[in-house]
Write a protein that holds these residues in place. Sequence first.
Motif, PDB file in Angstrom:
ATOM      1  N   MET A   1       4.224  34.974  43.362  1.00 56.57           N
ATOM      2  CA  MET A   1       3.236  34.008  42.927  1.00 56.57           C
ATOM      3  C   MET A   1       3.914  32.927  42.080  1.00 56.57           C
ATOM      4  N   ALA A   2       3.603  31.671  42.377  1.00 54.33           N
ATOM      5  CA  ALA A   2       4.224  30.557  41.658  1.00 54.33           C
ATOM      6  C   ALA A   2       3.629  30.428  40.260  1.00 54.33           C
ATOM      7  N   LYS A   3       4.509  30.134  39.324  1.00 57.11           N
ATOM      8  CA  LYS A   3       4.041  29.918  37.954  1.00 57.11           C
ATOM      9  C   LYS A   3       3.439  28.534  37.855  1.00 57.11           C
ATOM     10  N   LYS A   4       2.388  28.422  37.046  1.00 59.32           N
ATOM     11  CA  LYS A   4       1.772  27.120  36.817  1.00 59.32           C
ATOM     12  C   LYS A   4       2.706  26.317  35.911  1.00 59.32           C
ATOM     13  N   LYS A   5       3.114  25.150  36.390  1.00 61.07           N
ATOM     14  CA  LYS A   5       4.043  24.315  35.641  1.00 61.07           C
ATOM     15  C   LYS A   5       3.320  23.646  34.469  1.00 61.07           C
ATOM     16  N   ALA A   6       3.916  23.749  33.285  1.00 59.68           N
ATOM     17  CA  ALA A   6       3.324  23.110  32.098  1.00 59.68           C
ATOM     18  C   ALA A   6       3.420  21.597  32.257  1.00 59.68           C
ATOM     19  N   PRO A   7       2.382  20.870  31.847  1.00 57.43           N
ATOM     20  CA  PRO A   7       2.444  19.415  31.964  1.00 57.43           C
ATOM     21  C   PRO A   7       3.583  18.844  31.120  1.00 57.43           C
ATOM     22  N   ALA A   8       4.164  17.773  31.603  1.00 57.95           N
ATOM     23  CA  ALA A   8       5.253  17.126  30.878  1.00 57.95           C
ATOM     24  C   ALA A   8       4.743  16.627  29.529  1.00 57.95           C
ATOM     25  N   LYS A   9       5.632  16.629  28.554  1.00 53.14           N
ATOM     26  CA  LYS A   9       5.248  16.123  27.236  1.00 53.14           C
ATOM     27  C   LYS A   9       5.062  14.615  27.309  1.00 53.14           C
ATOM     28  N   THR A  10       4.105  14.135  26.548  1.00 57.46           N
ATOM     29  CA  THR A  10       3.844  12.695  26.496  1.00 57.46           C
ATOM     30  C   THR A  10       4.781  12.054  25.472  1.00 57.46           C
ATOM     31  N   ASN A  11       4.883  10.735  25.513  1.00 59.47           N
ATOM     32  CA  ASN A  11       5.678  10.012  24.505  1.00 59.47           C
ATOM     33  C   ASN A  11       5.186  10.336  23.103  1.00 59.47           C
ATOM     34  N   ALA A  12       3.864  10.398  22.951  1.00 58.93           N
ATOM     35  CA  ALA A  12       3.277  10.663  21.636  1.00 58.93           C
ATOM     36  C   ALA A  12       3.739  12.023  21.106  1.00 58.93           C
ATOM     37  N   ILE A  13       3.679  13.039  21.938  1.00 60.67           N
ATOM     38  CA  ILE A  13       4.080  14.385  21.503  1.00 60.67           C
ATOM     39  C   ILE A  13       5.582  14.435  21.223  1.00 60.67           C
ATOM     40  N   ARG A  14       6.377  13.802  22.066  1.00 61.03           N
ATOM     41  CA  ARG A  14       7.836  13.774  21.835  1.00 61.03           C
ATOM     42  C   ARG A  14       8.156  13.148  20.479  1.00 61.03           C
ATOM     43  N   LEU A  15       7.506  12.037  20.157  1.00 60.88           N
ATOM     44  CA  LEU A  15       7.767  11.366  18.870  1.00 60.88           C
ATOM     45  C   LEU A  15       7.347  12.229  17.683  1.00 60.88           C
ATOM     46  N   VAL A  16       6.193  12.865  17.787  1.00 58.97           N
ATOM     47  CA  VAL A  16       5.709  13.733  16.705  1.00 58.97           C
ATOM     48  C   VAL A  16       6.691  14.884  16.493  1.00 58.97           C
ATOM     49  N   GLU A  17       7.164  15.464  17.584  1.00 60.40           N
ATOM     50  CA  GLU A  17       8.115  16.581  17.469  1.00 60.40           C
ATOM     51  C   GLU A  17       9.467  16.111  16.928  1.00 60.40           C
ATOM     52  N   GLN A  18       9.900  14.932  17.362  1.00 59.38           N
ATOM     53  CA  GLN A  18      11.166  14.365  16.887  1.00 59.38           C
ATOM     54  C   GLN A  18      11.179  14.224  15.373  1.00 59.38           C
ATOM     55  N   LYS A  19      10.059  13.768  14.822  1.00 61.88           N
ATOM     56  CA  LYS A  19       9.941  13.552  13.373  1.00 61.88           C
ATOM     57  C   LYS A  19       9.517  14.830  12.636  1.00 61.88           C
ATOM     58  N   LYS A  20       9.387  15.922  13.389  1.00 61.10           N
ATOM     59  CA  LYS A  20       9.019  17.239  12.827  1.00 61.10           C
ATOM     60  C   LYS A  20       7.699  17.180  12.035  1.00 61.10           C
ATOM     61  N   ILE A  21       6.741  16.433  12.595  1.00 62.53           N
ATOM     62  CA  ILE A  21       5.418  16.337  11.978  1.00 62.53           C
ATOM     63  C   ILE A  21       4.556  17.455  12.555  1.00 62.53           C
ATOM     64  N   PRO A  22       3.970  18.297  11.709  1.00 62.93           N
ATOM     65  CA  PRO A  22       3.135  19.388  12.226  1.00 62.93           C
ATOM     66  C   PRO A  22       1.922  18.850  12.987  1.00 62.93           C
ATOM     67  N   TYR A  23       1.634  19.455  14.123  1.00 61.66           N
ATOM     68  CA  TYR A  23       0.486  19.051  14.936  1.00 61.66           C
ATOM     69  C   TYR A  23       0.052  20.230  15.795  1.00 61.66           C
TER      70      TYR A  23
END
Length: 162
Positions: free
Chosen positions: A1-23
């Motif tokens: 059975m194929a695993k459901k692929k997680a949606p790609a991260k958005t620019n907004a989420i990448r930036l928040v994670e880059q700056k280590k801002i909790p969300y």
Amino acid sequence: MAKKKAPAKTNAIRLVEQKKIPYSEHEYEWSEEHVGALDVAEQLNQNTSQIFKTLVTTGNKTGPVVAVIPGNQELDLKKLAKASGNKKMEMLHLKDLESVTGYIRGGCSPIGMKKNFPTYIDETAQAFETIIISAGRRGLQMELAPAGIQQLTKAKFVDLRL
């Protein structure tokens, strides 16, 4: 059975994670008939005054200006014009939204646009520990501190409501 692929991260989420801002992320069923912040609040079972919408406007002097306001409120273009140093403001035409911001209607985040436009967050956001904004894709919201949004967008807190 194929695993459901997680949606790609958005620019907004990448930036928040880059700056280590909790969300935290909130996914919901999206449909063309239910694109407003009030529909999102209902789907996520959240306080409507804590769900903020991102509106993109155009000023006669500055060009694009971003406003982040409570989903249950209307934007006062005169207040935004005054805050942003414009004489006149109008909403950006929907057909221009993606080319200007990189986002589409129903998935426009104030974080991670193509350029860093002047951004204004309604002052009521400061009353909450966290607010919920678009994460940059339809059906995906992110919850984070207003100060985190301010840090990423260099936003100013002002009264923007009608």
